[in-house]
Design a protein around this motif. Sequence first.
Motif, mmCIF file in Angstrom:
data_model
loop_
_atom_site.group_PDB
_atom_site.id
_atom_site.type_symbol
_atom_site.label_atom_id
_atom_site.label_comp_id
_atom_site.label_asym_id
_atom_site.label_seq_id
_atom_site.Cartn_x
_atom_site.Cartn_y
_atom_site.Cartn_z
ATOM 1 N N TYR A 18 11.849 -0.482 -4.015
ATOM 2 C CA TYR A 18 10.976 -1.043 -3.325
ATOM 3 C C TYR A 18 10.371 -2.425 -3.326
ATOM 4 C CZ TYR A 18 11.230 3.786 -2.931
ATOM 5 O OH TYR A 18 11.271 5.555 -2.115
ATOM 6 N N VAL A 19 10.297 -3.310 -4.414
ATOM 7 C CA VAL A 19 9.236 -4.518 -4.381
ATOM 8 C C VAL A 19 10.266 -5.920 -3.896
ATOM 9 C CG1 VAL A 19 8.778 -6.280 -6.111
ATOM 10 C CG2 VAL A 19 8.153 -3.774 -6.759
ATOM 11 N N THR A 20 11.661 -5.703 -4.167
ATOM 12 C CA THR A 20 12.421 -7.131 -3.134
ATOM 13 C C THR A 20 13.205 -6.668 -2.183
ATOM 14 O OG1 THR A 20 14.247 -5.844 -4.955
ATOM 15 C CG2 THR A 20 13.037 -7.388 -5.796
ATOM 16 N N PRO A 21 13.699 -5.495 -2.068
ATOM 17 C CA PRO A 21 14.106 -6.094 -0.168
ATOM 18 C C PRO A 21 13.051 -6.064 0.278
ATOM 19 C CG PRO A 21 15.083 -4.000 -1.782
ATOM 20 C CD PRO A 21 14.103 -4.855 -2.515
ATOM 21 N N SER A 22 11.576 -5.061 0.208
ATOM 22 C CA SER A 22 10.797 -4.947 1.733
ATOM 23 C C SER A 22 9.684 -6.702 1.476
ATOM 24 C CB SER A 22 10.260 -4.214 0.993
ATOM 25 O OG SER A 22 8.764 -4.106 -0.325
ATOM 26 N N LEU A 23 9.799 -6.829 0.003
ATOM 27 C CA LEU A 23 8.734 -8.028 0.323
ATOM 28 C C LEU A 23 9.684 -9.529 0.966
ATOM 29 C CD1 LEU A 23 7.351 -7.994 -2.827
ATOM 30 C CD2 LEU A 23 6.190 -7.471 -0.425
ATOM 31 N N VAL A 68 24.834 0.158 2.721
ATOM 32 C CA VAL A 68 23.631 -1.021 3.885
ATOM 33 C C VAL A 68 22.112 -0.975 3.787
ATOM 34 C CG1 VAL A 68 23.749 1.104 5.298
ATOM 35 C CG2 VAL A 68 23.413 -0.796 6.465
ATOM 36 N N CYS A 69 21.073 -1.554 3.757
ATOM 37 C CA CYS A 69 20.018 -1.631 3.044
ATOM 38 C C CYS A 69 19.344 -0.298 3.826
ATOM 39 C CB CYS A 69 19.491 -3.299 4.150
ATOM 40 S SG CYS A 69 17.985 -3.302 3.960
ATOM 41 N N VAL A 70 18.886 -0.389 3.139
ATOM 42 C CA VAL A 70 18.076 1.368 3.220
ATOM 43 C C VAL A 70 16.513 1.002 3.743
ATOM 44 C CG1 VAL A 70 16.919 1.442 0.671
ATOM 45 C CG2 VAL A 70 17.743 3.528 2.044
ATOM 46 N N LEU A 104 12.742 -0.195 8.774
ATOM 47 C CA LEU A 104 11.315 -0.471 7.705
ATOM 48 C C LEU A 104 10.697 -2.651 8.704
ATOM 49 C CD1 LEU A 104 7.492 -1.023 7.151
ATOM 50 C CD2 LEU A 104 8.916 -1.209 4.709
ATOM 51 N N ALA A 105 12.168 -3.134 8.139
ATOM 52 C CA ALA A 105 12.445 -4.522 8.691
ATOM 53 C C ALA A 105 11.875 -4.601 10.048
ATOM 54 C CB ALA A 105 13.651 -4.698 7.897
ATOM 55 N N ARG A 106 12.658 -4.161 10.601
ATOM 56 C CA ARG A 106 12.891 -3.625 12.405
ATOM 57 C C ARG A 106 11.448 -3.678 12.934
ATOM 58 N NH1 ARG A 106 17.625 -4.879 14.229
ATOM 59 N NH2 ARG A 106 19.563 -4.069 12.785
ATOM 60 N N ASP A 159 0.336 -1.380 -0.362
ATOM 61 C CA ASP A 159 0.221 0.179 -0.352
ATOM 62 C C ASP A 159 0.756 1.234 0.176
ATOM 63 O OD1 ASP A 159 -2.612 -0.272 0.030
ATOM 64 O OD2 ASP A 159 -3.302 0.528 1.716
ATOM 65 N N LEU A 160 2.061 1.250 0.560
ATOM 66 C CA LEU A 160 3.021 2.601 0.853
ATOM 67 C C LEU A 160 3.474 2.817 -0.108
ATOM 68 C CD1 LEU A 160 4.540 1.534 4.194
ATOM 69 C CD2 LEU A 160 2.701 3.749 3.730
ATOM 70 N N VAL A 161 3.730 1.461 -0.637
ATOM 71 C CA VAL A 161 4.612 1.650 -2.345
ATOM 72 C C VAL A 161 3.687 2.103 -3.590
ATOM 73 C CG1 VAL A 161 5.986 0.528 -4.032
ATOM 74 C CG2 VAL A 161 6.192 0.062 -1.851
ATOM 75 N N GLY A 162 2.107 2.168 -3.210
ATOM 76 C CA GLY A 162 1.308 3.186 -4.303
ATOM 77 C C GLY A 162 1.461 2.074 -6.009
ATOM 78 N N LEU A 163 1.613 0.760 -6.044
ATOM 79 C CA LEU A 163 1.017 0.471 -6.739
ATOM 80 C C LEU A 163 0.521 0.030 -7.959
ATOM 81 C CD1 LEU A 163 4.278 -2.224 -6.938
ATOM 82 C CD2 LEU A 163 4.365 0.290 -7.883
ATOM 83 N N PRO A 164 -0.212 0.191 -8.458
ATOM 84 C CA PRO A 164 -1.684 -0.719 -8.976
ATOM 85 C C PRO A 164 -2.039 -2.455 -8.332
ATOM 86 C CG PRO A 164 -0.273 0.534 -11.416
ATOM 87 C CD PRO A 164 0.407 -0.148 -10.683
ATOM 88 N N ASP A 165 -3.601 -2.326 -8.368
ATOM 89 C CA ASP A 165 -3.424 -3.116 -7.974
ATOM 90 C C ASP A 165 -2.941 -4.714 -8.688
ATOM 91 O OD1 ASP A 165 -5.493 -2.294 -5.799
ATOM 92 O OD2 ASP A 165 -6.789 -2.285 -6.582
ATOM 93 N N HIS A 166 -3.237 -4.850 -9.937
ATOM 94 C CA HIS A 166 -2.461 -5.693 -10.986
ATOM 95 C C HIS A 166 -1.122 -6.207 -10.361
ATOM 96 C CE1 HIS A 166 -1.962 -2.490 -13.470
ATOM 97 N NE2 HIS A 166 -1.084 -3.834 -13.712
#
Length: 392
Positions: A228-233, A340-342, A346-348, A145-152
């Motif tokens: 935003y997609v790979t490290p945050s997931l 270092v991981c940006v 958020l992960a913590r 949600d925070l990244v704000g990508l389209p639903d699909h």
Amino acid sequence: MSPIPTSDVDLYTESARADPYDIYAELRALGPVVYLSRYDLYALSRYDEVRAALMDWQTFSSARGVFVDPGVNAQLEGITLCSDPPEHTAMRSVLGRPLRPERMREVTPRIEAEADQVVARLVDRGRFEVVTELAEYLPMTVVSDLVGLPDHGREKMLEWAAAIWNTQGPADERAAAAGPAVEEFMAFAMNDAVPGKIDPDGWAAQLYEAADRGEIPHGKCPVMMLDYVTPSLDTTILAITNAVALFAENPDQWDLLRADRSLIPHAINESLRLETPAPQFSRVLTEDHEVGGVPLAAGSRVALLYASANRDERHYPDPVRFDIARRPSDHLAFGRGEHVCVGMHLARLEMSALLERLADRVARFEILERRPMINNGLRGLDHLEVAIEPAA
């Protein structure tokens, strides 16, 4: 001078991806630098050498890629992960704005509320699958949600992220199979994750706003979406799952954490140290350089084995023991230095929110079934079913 030890060990077999720790111990024992003949790489597997390399971006450069396959490295040159200052500094500054600690404080109430709901629901059931029902929940609800990508696009994020990580290794069957999904993601990033189709208040939109101000080139925005997609997931999902598995295997440590919640940050560090989700990246030497007294030539590609360094007996006493009182804040799971991981704050935050609430409601975890993830760039579990004993 003694020759550099050589090993033909393969870090990318299915068994090595599932459990690389005997291989890492073998490499550490061979010396500070080991030549991996299968992939024309020099491996650093000990803590001191890996940390020193991470802190010296001028010598250990990311600009020629940080993966294994030369073709993939050539394609990725110039993205945030595969760049050096000043280019890297500019991109990282833009990427990191919504991930700063003060911005994390703004999203903390939402993350904690979602953590309350998911933990209450799962604990009431008495058993659940940790990866899909617990660990994926916050990244796939709040973070997407925070990244704000389209639903699909959100529906495909996990598939795309796993495929991108699979390109981190050699040009093997896993990398080949990942190709179509990676291409699909890049087409999405170029054509769909663009202004007019994304949430104007989301992180993705902020990339384009920064480009409009001239802070980064517009052409960088689609590939920066990767950051935003790979490290945050995947890495966060694996870290949460690994932590639950470790506490299930070490109930005495769970008792300690339940009795003293100030140990949660240390428990997170210890679980990341012991089970590092992204076990390695590589660098290229910009000049002739000695590592641990071993001379390496400019242009050499050097693999930094984070997960091995985090279990180096030279640095951590009894390194295979899970000990949340160890306080290993110097672990290398997030990297160090310029790269270092940006997203580590958020992960913590996500891990802390879940552990706090699990500690309130769970007395014991029992592992019913587990299955390792087999991926060229990641390590952990892709299935973990547990039963729980509710707290009194």
